[in-house]
Design an enzyme around this catalytic site. Sequence first.
Site, short mmCIF file in Angstrom:
data_model
loop_
_atom_site.label_atom_id
_atom_site.label_comp_id
_atom_site.label_asym_id
_atom_site.label_seq_id
_atom_site.Cartn_x
_atom_site.Cartn_y
_atom_site.Cartn_z
N TYR A 15 0.83 -1.20 0.00
CA TYR A 15 0.00 0.00 0.00
C TYR A 15 0.87 1.26 0.00
O TYR A 15 0.48 2.30 -0.55
CB TYR A 15 -0.94 0.00 1.20
CG TYR A 15 -2.12 -0.92 1.01
CD1 TYR A 15 -3.27 -0.48 0.37
CD2 TYR A 15 -2.08 -2.24 1.45
CE1 TYR A 15 -4.35 -1.32 0.18
CE2 TYR A 15 -3.15 -3.08 1.27
CZ TYR A 15 -4.29 -2.63 0.63
OH TYR A 15 -5.35 -3.46 0.44
N GLU B 16 -7.96 -7.71 5.06
CA GLU B 16 -7.10 -8.72 4.45
C GLU B 16 -6.35 -9.53 5.50
O GLU B 16 -6.16 -10.75 5.33
CB GLU B 16 -6.14 -8.04 3.46
CG GLU B 16 -6.87 -7.54 2.22
CD GLU B 16 -6.20 -6.36 1.54
OE1 GLU B 16 -4.98 -6.15 1.76
OE2 GLU B 16 -6.89 -5.63 0.80
N ARG C 178 -4.95 -16.09 -12.45
CA ARG C 178 -6.34 -15.79 -12.75
C ARG C 178 -7.22 -16.43 -11.69
O ARG C 178 -6.83 -17.42 -11.05
CB ARG C 178 -6.74 -16.33 -14.13
CG ARG C 178 -5.94 -15.80 -15.30
CD ARG C 178 -6.17 -14.32 -15.55
NE ARG C 178 -5.50 -13.88 -16.77
CZ ARG C 178 -4.25 -13.41 -16.82
NH1 ARG C 178 -3.54 -13.33 -15.69
NH2 ARG C 178 -3.70 -13.03 -17.95
N GLN C 179 -8.42 -15.88 -11.52
CA GLN C 179 -9.37 -16.43 -10.57
C GLN C 179 -10.40 -17.29 -11.30
O GLN C 179 -10.89 -16.91 -12.37
CB GLN C 179 -10.10 -15.32 -9.80
CG GLN C 179 -9.27 -14.67 -8.71
CD GLN C 179 -8.27 -13.67 -9.25
OE1 GLN C 179 -8.60 -12.81 -10.06
NE2 GLN C 179 -7.02 -13.77 -8.81
N GLY D 103 -20.69 -18.10 -16.30
CA GLY D 103 -21.16 -17.64 -15.00
C GLY D 103 -21.98 -18.67 -14.25
O GLY D 103 -22.29 -18.47 -13.07
N PRO E 109 -20.19 -20.97 -10.46
CA PRO E 109 -20.43 -20.89 -9.01
C PRO E 109 -21.83 -21.36 -8.63
O PRO E 109 -22.03 -21.84 -7.51
CB PRO E 109 -20.24 -19.40 -8.70
CG PRO E 109 -20.45 -18.70 -10.00
CD PRO E 109 -19.95 -19.64 -11.04
N VAL F 9 -18.30 -10.93 -10.29
CA VAL F 9 -17.74 -10.49 -11.56
C VAL F 9 -16.45 -11.26 -11.82
O VAL F 9 -15.60 -11.35 -10.94
CB VAL F 9 -17.46 -8.97 -11.54
CG1 VAL F 9 -16.77 -8.54 -12.82
CG2 VAL F 9 -18.75 -8.20 -11.37
N GLY G 216 -13.07 -11.12 -13.10
CA GLY G 216 -12.12 -10.08 -13.46
C GLY G 216 -12.36 -8.83 -12.64
O GLY G 216 -13.11 -8.83 -11.65
#
Length: 403
Positions: free
Chosen positions: A98, A140, A206-207, A279, A282, A391, A393
Amino acid sequence: MLSAESAAVIRATLPAVAGALDEITTRFYGAMFRDRPELLDGMFNRGNQASGAQRRALAGSIAGFATALLDAPDTRPDVLLDRIAHKHAAVGVTEDQYTIVHKYLFGAIAEVLGDAVTPEVAAAWDEVYWLMAGALIGREARLYQDAGVEPGQIWRRWTVVERRTETPEVVSFLLQPADGRPAPRARAGQYVSVRVLMADGVHQLRQYSLSSDPGGGLRRITVKRVAGTADTPDGEVSNLLHDQIHEGDELTLSPPFGDVFLDAADASTPVVLVSAGIGGTPMTSILAQLTALGSTRPVLVLHADRSPSDHALRTETTELVGQLPGARAIFWYEHPSPEEPDAREGLMNLDGIELSENATVFLCGPLPFMRDIRAQLLSAGVPPQRIRYEVFGPDLWLPGPTA
């Protein structure tokens, strides 16, 4: 809470800063990656950098946070902060980063706005930044603690025990921990980061949403091959997974993160699962968990796709719905076929579909689809706070703290 002095300055300068945020974030990323190229190795998604999606998401989050501080000074925009914190934890962001971001972001603000950045203006926006950063750092830290990992030390090797082709463009990978230790806790609806080494020696991540019951020792992800456009490059990680990863190979995964998940403790509230294209992944995880729990909750599954053959996990979704006594499904296809004789033709339209006002709605798919369906849900009387969206990304939607 933002101080009264800073609030007055932010209110006066927010239009100018918001109007310049695209240029500010462009300069910010350019300078930071020039001086700190290591951040592109396993931290930032260079596909999103190339498309500008990450830049637009950062600009939106800054403007959204500042606006929330002005509109509701006694509260914090928890939905916005939680979403960002989960995304940060999934890529291993640490507290010291940060300070790096602050240096380059405020340098870019000074470059773009010039003499307009007086000491008072700089101090006010500095306060906004550290209010946001402090809230995210705390969130976090808790996410890392809950996941049983040290901050930033999130990666673990998993073995592919099965690879299954779902459609010509979609493949599922079933994984188990390579070290034999128990899998971390996961919630239906969450995602994991996958970290791979590209041919040029740079790590990219990537997620991907979990697409199976998150209980037990196995995890499944379902990956769509991403073809590039004139504005965006090919999906380099998804294409690598399709072309190079097979049964017996290993992948590097993060623990599961994500602020949109099924509350398994709520045994009575109706659930509405609304998705399009990939989508639906999930939603399949949520259905699988409900089935494993023997749930009797009312469940309505609404999914849109190009055709039955393009609908990944279609058969599995239908089977899971059939095992839940209170569930039913409606599919829409732009190109219907006899495989799904009861499906509706065209784009998803909620006219005539009864929706409970107290249902929890999960929404996932392309952004234009989600914007349209959210508007339809609101018109049907579903309260905005009961609509939860994911979402894939950077979050370019940013519909506000109650959505």
